[in-house]
Design a protein around this motif. Structure first.
Motif, mmCIF file in Angstrom:
data_model
loop_
_atom_site.group_PDB
_atom_site.id
_atom_site.type_symbol
_atom_site.label_atom_id
_atom_site.label_comp_id
_atom_site.label_asym_id
_atom_site.label_seq_id
_atom_site.Cartn_x
_atom_site.Cartn_y
_atom_site.Cartn_z
ATOM 1 N N UNK A 94 -1.699 -2.469 21.673
ATOM 2 C CA UNK A 94 -0.684 -2.927 20.723
ATOM 3 C C UNK A 94 0.347 -1.810 20.639
ATOM 4 N N UNK A 95 1.566 -2.068 21.100
ATOM 5 C CA UNK A 95 2.585 -1.031 21.266
ATOM 6 C C UNK A 95 3.576 -0.968 20.110
ATOM 7 N N UNK A 96 4.182 -2.097 19.735
ATOM 8 C CA UNK A 96 5.245 -2.078 18.728
ATOM 9 C C UNK A 96 5.476 -3.492 18.199
ATOM 10 N N UNK A 97 6.267 -3.592 17.117
ATOM 11 C CA UNK A 97 6.652 -4.885 16.556
ATOM 12 C C UNK A 97 7.843 -4.694 15.632
ATOM 13 N N UNK A 98 8.574 -5.784 15.394
ATOM 14 C CA UNK A 98 9.653 -5.812 14.409
ATOM 15 C C UNK A 98 9.093 -6.403 13.121
ATOM 16 N N UNK A 99 9.527 -5.848 11.983
ATOM 17 C CA UNK A 99 8.957 -6.294 10.711
ATOM 18 C C UNK A 99 9.963 -6.117 9.595
ATOM 19 N N UNK A 100 9.948 -7.064 8.644
ATOM 20 C CA UNK A 100 10.551 -6.817 7.344
ATOM 21 C C UNK A 100 9.764 -7.577 6.297
ATOM 22 N N UNK A 101 9.706 -7.025 5.098
ATOM 23 C CA UNK A 101 8.961 -7.654 4.016
ATOM 24 C C UNK A 101 8.231 -6.632 3.176
ATOM 25 N N UNK A 102 7.176 -7.107 2.503
ATOM 26 C CA UNK A 102 6.396 -6.270 1.591
ATOM 27 C C UNK A 102 5.260 -5.556 2.283
ATOM 28 N N UNK A 114 -3.035 0.530 10.323
ATOM 29 C CA UNK A 114 -1.622 0.900 10.208
ATOM 30 C C UNK A 114 -1.081 0.175 8.991
ATOM 31 N N UNK A 115 -0.486 0.927 8.052
ATOM 32 C CA UNK A 115 -0.058 0.371 6.775
ATOM 33 C C UNK A 115 1.445 0.527 6.596
ATOM 34 N N UNK A 116 2.064 -0.518 6.108
ATOM 35 C CA UNK A 116 3.472 -0.494 5.715
ATOM 36 C C UNK A 116 3.490 -0.694 4.208
ATOM 37 N N UNK A 117 4.122 0.209 3.469
ATOM 38 C CA UNK A 117 4.151 0.128 2.010
ATOM 39 C C UNK A 117 5.560 -0.146 1.507
ATOM 40 N N UNK A 125 8.542 -0.911 14.463
ATOM 41 C CA UNK A 125 7.461 0.054 14.260
ATOM 42 C C UNK A 125 6.745 0.280 15.585
ATOM 43 N N UNK A 126 6.495 1.533 15.905
ATOM 44 C CA UNK A 126 5.722 1.902 17.085
ATOM 45 C C UNK A 126 4.315 2.261 16.636
ATOM 46 N N UNK A 127 3.330 1.694 17.300
ATOM 47 C CA UNK A 127 1.940 1.884 16.882
ATOM 48 C C UNK A 127 1.367 3.177 17.441
ATOM 49 N N UNK A 140 -3.009 -8.284 7.483
ATOM 50 C CA UNK A 140 -3.234 -8.617 6.079
ATOM 51 C C UNK A 140 -2.008 -8.248 5.247
ATOM 52 N N UNK A 141 -1.847 -8.926 4.129
ATOM 53 C CA UNK A 141 -0.935 -8.479 3.078
ATOM 54 C C UNK A 141 -1.763 -8.391 1.807
ATOM 55 N N UNK A 142 -1.880 -7.196 1.221
ATOM 56 C CA UNK A 142 -2.668 -7.069 -0.001
ATOM 57 C C UNK A 142 -2.065 -7.900 -1.128
#
Length: 193
Positions: A94-102, A114-117, A125-127, A140-142
């Motif tokens: 798993x290399x990378x991905x585009x993300x937006x949100x919570x 790997x956590x996005x806060x 994001x590069x893994x 997951x989204x907490x």
């Protein structure tokens, strides 16, 4: 040709054939773009693309949330986590991905996380290396701290970039075998002369 030079040539040919047959294949980059996922309706059961599947692991009969050309997840009941894996069950990087949100958390079968806060604008994001050689990734989204509030968190993912190792090509091994057989036949004819 002497017998010792013939044996030496055979040994060299065998070493070359073995080395080429055992050489690692170059990884192939595969990107999941989720193009046209919205055509399946707002809640497709699963999504397959480029040899990968994405499924919801929600025990109540989960579903995927599709964006226009992206995959969406929310922190409320239903649908999560989403699992990304190869259709053949083999490992991938798993290399990378585009993300937006919570807030989001990505967990591999090897235990890498790997956590996005916080609220995240669109970013790539590069893994870390810990996400190489995995067989699945769960997203997951907490849940928010106060479940009585009506607003869940939402996250959107796109361009899920992976590297996969292709299966060895049987044609390459066959060509090496034919080359070795030709070399042996040539040596045998030279020896008869």
């Amino acid at each position: 040709m002497t017998q010792s030079s013939w044996i030496q040539r055979c040994i060299v040919a065998l070493c070359c054939a073995f080395g080429m047959a055992c050489a690692p294949a170059f990884a192939q980059t595969v990107t999941l773009t989720f193009d046209n996922i919205g055509n399946l309706g707002p809640y497709p059961d699963s999504w397959t693309e480029s040899g990968f599947s994405v499924t919801s692991l929600d025990p109540s009969g989960g579903h995927l949330h599709s964006g226009a050309n992206s995959l969406v997840l929310h922190s409320r009941e239903g649908s999560q986590p989403y699992r990304f894996q190869r259709l053949d069950g083999e490992s991938f990087d798993f290399i990378a991905f585009d993300y937006f949100g919570g807030d989001s958390v990505f967990v591999s079968d090897t235990g890498a996380t790997f956590t996005i806060l916080g609220d995240q604008p669109l970013a790539t994001f590069t893994m870390p290396a810990a996400f190489q050689g995995v067989t699945y990734i769960d997203w997951f989204m907490p849940n928010p701290g106060d479940l009585s509030t009506p607003d869940p968190q939402w996250g959107e993912i796109d361009n899920f970039v992976t590297n996969i190792s292709p299966a060895p090509e049987p044609g390459q091994v066959a060509m090496l075998g034919l080359g070795l057989a030709g070399l042996l036949l040539h040596g045998r004819r030279s020896r008869r002369r």
